[in-house]
Design a protein around this motif. Sequence first.
Motif, PDB file in Angstrom:
ATOM      1  N   ILE A 161       0.839  -1.209   0.000  1.00  0.00           N
ATOM      2  CA  ILE A 161       0.000   0.000   0.000  1.00  0.00           C
ATOM      3  C   ILE A 161       0.870   1.253   0.000  1.00  0.00           C
ATOM      4  N   ILE A 207      -8.394   2.518   4.419  1.00  0.00           N
ATOM      5  CA  ILE A 207      -8.204   1.209   3.792  1.00  0.00           C
ATOM      6  C   ILE A 207      -8.070   0.186   4.918  1.00  0.00           C
ATOM      7  N   ILE A 238     -12.588   1.678   2.368  1.00  0.00           N
ATOM      8  CA  ILE A 238     -12.330   0.715   1.295  1.00  0.00           C
ATOM      9  C   ILE A 238     -11.921  -0.600   1.940  1.00  0.00           C
ATOM     10  N   ALA A 264      -6.777  -1.534  -3.619  1.00  0.00           N
ATOM     11  CA  ALA A 264      -7.385  -0.528  -2.736  1.00  0.00           C
ATOM     12  C   ALA A 264      -6.572   0.753  -2.744  1.00  0.00           C
ATOM     13  N   ALA A 268      -7.846   4.470  -3.886  1.00  0.00           N
ATOM     14  CA  ALA A 268      -7.921   5.528  -2.873  1.00  0.00           C
ATOM     15  C   ALA A 268      -7.407   6.869  -3.371  1.00  0.00           C
TER      16      ALA A 268
END
Length: 404
Positions: A161, A207, A238, A264, A268
């Motif tokens: 991420i 997230i 999310i 995700a 975002a």
Amino acid sequence: MYKPDFTAPQVLSVSQLNFYIKSLVENDAKLNCVFLTGEISNLTDHYCSGHIYLSLKDDKSLIRAVMFAGNARNLRFKPADGMKIICRGRISVYEPNGQYQLYIEDMQPDGIGALTLAYEQLKNSLSEKGLFDSQHKKTLPKFPETIGVITSPTGATVQDIRNILSRRFPCADIVLCPVLVQGDSAPAQLVKAVKTLDKYNACDVIIIGRGGGSVEDLWAFNSEELAYAIYDCKIPVISAVGHETDYTICDFVSDLRAPTPSAAAELAVPDKNELMLHYKSQMQYISSMTDVKLNKAKILAADKRMRLSSVSPQVKISEFSSKITEYRQLTERLIGEKISDKDTALSKLAAKLESLNPLSVLSRGYSIAEKDGKVISSKSQLNYDDSFTLEFSDGKINAKVTGD
């Protein structure tokens, strides 16, 4: 109830024997409520009557079983051969063939099947309460400044991420809420993380998720408390739990479901490269449209000016002023020409007069005789002893006639 006497020899009918055995079984309290586990085989589902007939077996034995329609209609899953189940029921004897069997009152899958059943039950319950309805879904912000991430701090998920967010939208900050993502303590930590971020309005989008795993590994994301925490959260959430084929309650209640944590992160935030291309294209479009608008405006303005010029007093005044100037210049030119002509004629006349000017004659040595203001042009006009004047170029003198 018929009770045969087995102390003395007695011949019984088959019906009597089966009835007696059935009575013994039904009067045994231990057999009136039994819990059995086993594997379904020989399943027959009578759709017309609603009754389900099956055999329940383990690796050594088998027992026939039946679940009547009144109980079968309450099942939350569809039984199938090979499915391992836990059931509750009573033991009795079917008199016509003398076979004892299990009369099932309740049934649920065993092992993984039990989790699946619990999942389906919670999913249906929350869906009926409206937690999954689309009208409750919040829209993600286009340009989030802060991204909240709820996941394990040690897994690859958080690093994936971070990498994607820094590549796509490096100006966004990340707030990490480290939590357990599996185990008995995980649901409570997930709920607390969501509520904390929401309470302090710590980010623009959340997230929540983890990498893939088994049903048991992902079970923390099927918590009813977590579902309500996400539903009540004012910040868009999310869900990114597991792989693309994995679905949890968290996925259904969240505002957006991503197939993976990496996806995700992409959902975002916008992509800075795409934004640059988009705004460059928009600038070119605006510039082009501005040129078009300006050209149209110029043409329209020119047309308006032409139309106004025909009715504008200022234009009329300007036209009259131009004509006045033109007439003044023409008049001045004509007057100038007349004056010039008159000057020429006057010069000629002056020259002619100059030639006839008595003073000019006097300047050449001549004089003019006058008597009583009259020019004397003949001696006959004078007599002896008359007085008269002689005018020269430089003055007059008095004279007197003294002789002939």
